[in-house]
Design a protein around this motif. Structure first.
Motif, PDB file in Angstrom:
ATOM      1  N   GLU A 120      40.226  53.996  53.783  1.00  0.00           N
ATOM      2  CA  GLU A 120      39.891  52.625  53.396  1.00  0.00           C
ATOM      3  C   GLU A 120      40.306  52.277  51.964  1.00  0.00           C
ATOM      4  O   GLU A 120      40.121  51.145  51.523  1.00  0.00           O
ATOM      5  N   GLY A 123      42.966  49.327  51.692  1.00  0.00           N
ATOM      6  CA  GLY A 123      42.371  48.035  52.031  1.00  0.00           C
ATOM      7  C   GLY A 123      41.386  47.562  50.975  1.00  0.00           C
ATOM      8  O   GLY A 123      41.348  46.371  50.628  1.00  0.00           O
ATOM      9  N   THR A 124      40.618  48.494  50.434  1.00  0.00           N
ATOM     10  CA  THR A 124      39.636  48.136  49.410  1.00  0.00           C
ATOM     11  C   THR A 124      40.332  47.693  48.125  1.00  0.00           C
ATOM     12  O   THR A 124      39.935  46.699  47.504  1.00  0.00           O
ATOM     13  N   GLY A 126      43.295  46.435  47.982  1.00  0.00           N
ATOM     14  CA  GLY A 126      43.904  45.146  48.306  1.00  0.00           C
ATOM     15  C   GLY A 126      42.900  44.010  48.212  1.00  0.00           C
ATOM     16  O   GLY A 126      43.210  42.931  47.693  1.00  0.00           O
ATOM     17  N   LEU A 127      41.687  44.261  48.697  1.00  0.00           N
ATOM     18  CA  LEU A 127      40.629  43.257  48.592  1.00  0.00           C
ATOM     19  C   LEU A 127      40.275  43.002  47.131  1.00  0.00           C
ATOM     20  O   LEU A 127      40.104  41.853  46.716  1.00  0.00           O
ATOM     21  N   SER A 130      42.882  40.885  45.647  1.00  0.00           N
ATOM     22  CA  SER A 130      42.735  39.505  46.132  1.00  0.00           C
ATOM     23  C   SER A 130      41.669  38.759  45.345  1.00  0.00           C
ATOM     24  O   SER A 130      41.830  37.578  45.027  1.00  0.00           O
TER      25      SER A 130
END
Length: 168
Positions: A120, A123-124, A126-127, A130
């Motif tokens: 993860e 994805g983390t 990337g978040l 963002s």
């Protein structure tokens, strides 16, 4: 919870970064050249913090303690920034902002990667990126609106309030 801290830190710090030139001219009457010298000073401080101080601090203190200290220092320093009466006081106030910003940037990312499963991490991060991008989109407009309607000091107060919000 760390993404919550990341969002509000990003909003507060990007409000400061994206509106610094407006603040410098409106509050202190600095020229573009003077503002560039001040920003060079902040850049040098940030390099020292991230290149030297963060490693020593993370060896000595837990990440959670550094995050808590960074939040407090950043919040108080942003409020002080908003009320800096002259360039000399501004230079003093910018040192803890650079320290807290450098520590929070590095330690939040490190802590985020440690709190999720290996699968993860991407994805983390990337978040997290963002959330930083959202802050970069909204804070220039918010800063301009605040500066025009209330005065440049209000950006520092909002930055301090956003950092205080990270504890909620």
């Amino acid at each position: 919870p760390l993404l919550h801290v990341q969002l509000f830190f990003s909003l507060a710090f990007t409000l400061f970064q994206s509106n610094f030139a407006i603040f410098s001219k409106a509050r202190l009457g600095l020229t573009a050249q003077s503002t560039s010298y001040v920003l060079t000073y902040v850049g040098l401080l940030s390099v020292l913090v991230q290149g030297v101080a963060v490693g020593k601090l993370t060896d000595r203190f837990r990440n959670q303690s550094l995050i808590a200290a960074g939040i407090i220092i950043m919040g108080l320093s942003l409020v002080a920034w908003g009320f800096a009466p002259n360039a000399w006081v501004l230079l003093v106030v910018l040192a803890p902002i650079a320290l807290a910003g450098g520590v929070l940037n590095v330690v939040l990312t490190t802590q985020l990667t440690k709190t999720v499963f290996k699968e993860e991490v991407g994805g983390t991060l990337g978040l997290s990126a963002s959330l930083q991008t959202i802050a970069q989109i909204v804070t220039p407009g918010i800063g301009g609106l605040l500066s025009d309607s209330l005065g440049p000091w209000s950006m520092g107060v909002l930055g301090g309030l956003l950092m205080a919000w990270t504890y909620s």
